[in-house]
Design a protein around this motif. Structure first.
Motif, short mmCIF file in Angstrom:
data_model
loop_
_atom_site.label_atom_id
_atom_site.label_comp_id
_atom_site.label_asym_id
_atom_site.label_seq_id
_atom_site.Cartn_x
_atom_site.Cartn_y
_atom_site.Cartn_z
N ASP A 26 -7.49 -2.72 10.91
CA ASP A 26 -8.73 -3.47 10.67
C ASP A 26 -9.37 -3.07 9.35
OD1 ASP A 26 -8.71 -5.21 12.79
OD2 ASP A 26 -10.08 -4.06 14.04
N VAL A 27 -9.08 -1.84 8.88
CA VAL A 27 -9.58 -1.41 7.57
C VAL A 27 -9.06 -2.36 6.49
CG1 VAL A 27 -9.48 0.44 5.85
CG2 VAL A 27 -9.82 1.00 8.27
N PHE A 28 -7.80 -2.76 6.62
CA PHE A 28 -7.20 -3.71 5.67
C PHE A 28 -7.66 -5.13 5.95
CE2 PHE A 28 -3.55 -6.64 4.91
CZ PHE A 28 -3.54 -6.61 3.53
N SER A 63 -9.91 2.38 2.21
CA SER A 63 -8.51 2.72 1.98
C SER A 63 -7.76 2.81 3.30
CB SER A 63 -8.40 4.05 1.24
OG SER A 63 -7.09 4.55 1.29
N LEU A 64 -6.72 2.00 3.43
CA LEU A 64 -5.91 2.04 4.66
C LEU A 64 -5.16 3.35 4.79
CD1 LEU A 64 -5.11 0.19 7.07
CD2 LEU A 64 -3.06 -0.41 5.78
N ILE A 68 0.85 -1.18 0.00
CA ILE A 68 0.00 0.00 0.00
C ILE A 68 0.89 1.23 0.00
CG2 ILE A 68 -1.79 1.25 1.26
CD1 ILE A 68 -2.71 -1.46 2.36
N GLU A 69 0.96 1.90 -1.15
CA GLU A 69 1.89 3.01 -1.33
C GLU A 69 1.63 4.13 -0.33
OE1 GLU A 69 3.71 5.70 -4.98
OE2 GLU A 69 1.80 4.67 -5.24
N GLN A 97 -5.90 20.54 6.25
CA GLN A 97 -6.68 20.42 5.03
C GLN A 97 -6.23 19.24 4.17
OE1 GLN A 97 -4.42 22.61 5.73
NE2 GLN A 97 -3.08 23.09 3.99
N ALA A 98 -5.29 18.44 4.65
CA ALA A 98 -4.71 17.39 3.80
C ALA A 98 -5.72 16.29 3.51
CB ALA A 98 -3.49 16.78 4.48
N THR A 99 -5.64 15.77 2.30
CA THR A 99 -6.34 14.55 1.94
C THR A 99 -5.30 13.61 1.37
OG1 THR A 99 -6.83 15.44 -0.25
CG2 THR A 99 -8.53 15.70 1.46
N HIS A 100 -5.59 12.33 1.39
CA HIS A 100 -4.59 11.36 0.95
C HIS A 100 -4.34 11.43 -0.55
CE1 HIS A 100 -2.26 7.81 0.33
NE2 HIS A 100 -3.16 7.34 -0.51
N VAL A 101 -3.07 11.39 -0.89
CA VAL A 101 -2.66 11.20 -2.28
C VAL A 101 -1.72 10.01 -2.28
CG1 VAL A 101 -2.91 13.59 -2.98
CG2 VAL A 101 -0.75 12.84 -1.99
N ALA A 102 -1.33 9.53 -3.44
CA ALA A 102 -0.52 8.32 -3.53
C ALA A 102 0.76 8.45 -2.72
CB ALA A 102 -0.19 7.99 -4.98
N LYS A 103 1.38 9.63 -2.78
CA LYS A 103 2.58 9.87 -2.00
C LYS A 103 2.31 11.06 -1.10
CE LYS A 103 5.77 7.93 -5.37
NZ LYS A 103 6.95 8.15 -6.23
N PRO A 104 1.89 10.83 0.13
CA PRO A 104 1.44 11.93 0.99
C PRO A 104 2.55 12.95 1.26
CG PRO A 104 1.39 9.83 2.15
CD PRO A 104 1.82 9.54 0.78
N LYS A 105 2.17 14.21 1.21
CA LYS A 105 3.11 15.28 1.54
C LYS A 105 2.97 15.60 3.01
CE LYS A 105 4.42 20.00 0.26
NZ LYS A 105 4.10 21.15 -0.58
N LEU A 106 3.99 15.27 3.81
CA LEU A 106 3.93 15.47 5.24
C LEU A 106 4.74 16.70 5.64
CD1 LEU A 106 4.45 11.80 6.42
CD2 LEU A 106 2.34 12.99 5.89
N ILE A 107 4.32 17.33 6.68
CA ILE A 107 5.06 18.51 7.15
C ILE A 107 6.30 18.07 7.90
CG2 ILE A 107 3.00 19.95 7.29
CD1 ILE A 107 2.91 19.45 10.26
N ASN A 108 7.34 18.89 7.85
CA ASN A 108 8.59 18.57 8.54
C ASN A 108 8.53 19.03 9.99
OD1 ASN A 108 10.01 17.39 6.38
ND2 ASN A 108 10.31 19.43 5.48
#
Length: 253
Positions: free
Chosen positions: A216-218, A224-225, A43-44, A242-253
């Motif tokens: 348990d979602v998986f 979607s896990l 799961i990417e 405001q984040a929503t999931h994308v294939a490669k999540p952009k996380l804050i540092n």
């Protein structure tokens, strides 16, 4: 940072020799497994989320005086941890009936328990990590009585911290598991929280809706896990509000 010798590869992580003696680089994979690896998928983005969430929980525990093996995050998928001797037990803390406990005792899933229940499983994938008692642990020398007293105290302190943290963002901590490691300072031994703390190793339910936000979602094919894990990260402030999931999540540092 150049990776060194691979030490171990498990279902969700790879451990590499660290840059300094007594350290290990822990790499989080995208692999998802359930039912003792009978169900598998890749799961990417899952490894990225678990790396950041485990960093968040371990840092918080260190801050409140609960010792962990976590030293620092190296990049989006790797963190530097202290090498330790893992006690061959999974320590499970349960606040509500779910999973194997609900099945064993015939309890309705979600039933509040009269107090947190701590259970122990012997770490052996070939045996399916069987449930064991303190009698087994003492008889086979996996941990001393003093170790068990310390493990119980450590696990309940982790439960207090995580329960309050999750409740504050509208999530019920149903149960979780941790691993414990031994570290030595000369002749003195102490126990610390090791491995990881992430939605892979917890059951997390939305307090209002009961929506599952954990593995348990998986296990149950509930959606979607990564969306579930992203929601946990968003509520805790690990991702932008405001984040929503994308294939490669952009996380804050």
């Amino acid at each position: 940072m150049a990776r060194r010798k691979k030490i171990y590869e498990g279902k969700a992580k790879i451990l590499y020799e660290g840059p300094e003696p007594g350290t290990i680089v822990q790499y989080f994979k995208d692999d998802a497994t359930a039912f003792n690896a009978e169900k598998k998928d890749v799961i990417e983005g899952k490894g990225v989320l678990n790396n950041r969430l485990s960093e968040f929980f371990m840092t918080g525990l260190n801050t409140v005086g609960v010792p962990t093996h976590f030293l620092k995050r190296l990049n989006m998928r790797e963190q530097l941890v202290r090498a330790c001797e893992i006690v061959p037990l999974e320590v499970i803390v349960r606040n509500f009936a779910a999973g194997s406990l609900a099945k064993r005792l015939g309890l309705e899933e979600g039933t509040p328990l009269p107090r947190p229940i701590v259970e122990y499983c012997y770490k052996d994938d070939k045996l399916g990590d069987p449930l064991v008692t303190e009698e087994h642990i003492a008889a086979f020398g996996w941990a001393s009585q003093q170790d068990m007293d310390d493990i119980l105290s450590l696990s309940l302190r982790v439960n207090d911290y995580l329960s309050g943290l999750m409740y504050g963002v509208g999530i019920r901590l149903v149960d979780f598991k941790i691993e414990v490691g031994r570290v030595y300072d000369g002749d003195y031994q102490r126990l610390i929280v090791a491995d990881e703390i992430s939605p892979d190793s917890m059951r997390l339910w939305d307090i209002e809706t009961g929506q599952k936000l954990d593995k348990d979602v998986f296990r149950r094919d509930l959606g979607s896990l990564t969306d579930a894990y992203t929601e946990v990260a968003r509520r805790l402030g690990v991702m932008p509000k405001q984040a929503t999931h994308v294939a490669k999540p952009k996380l804050i540092n």
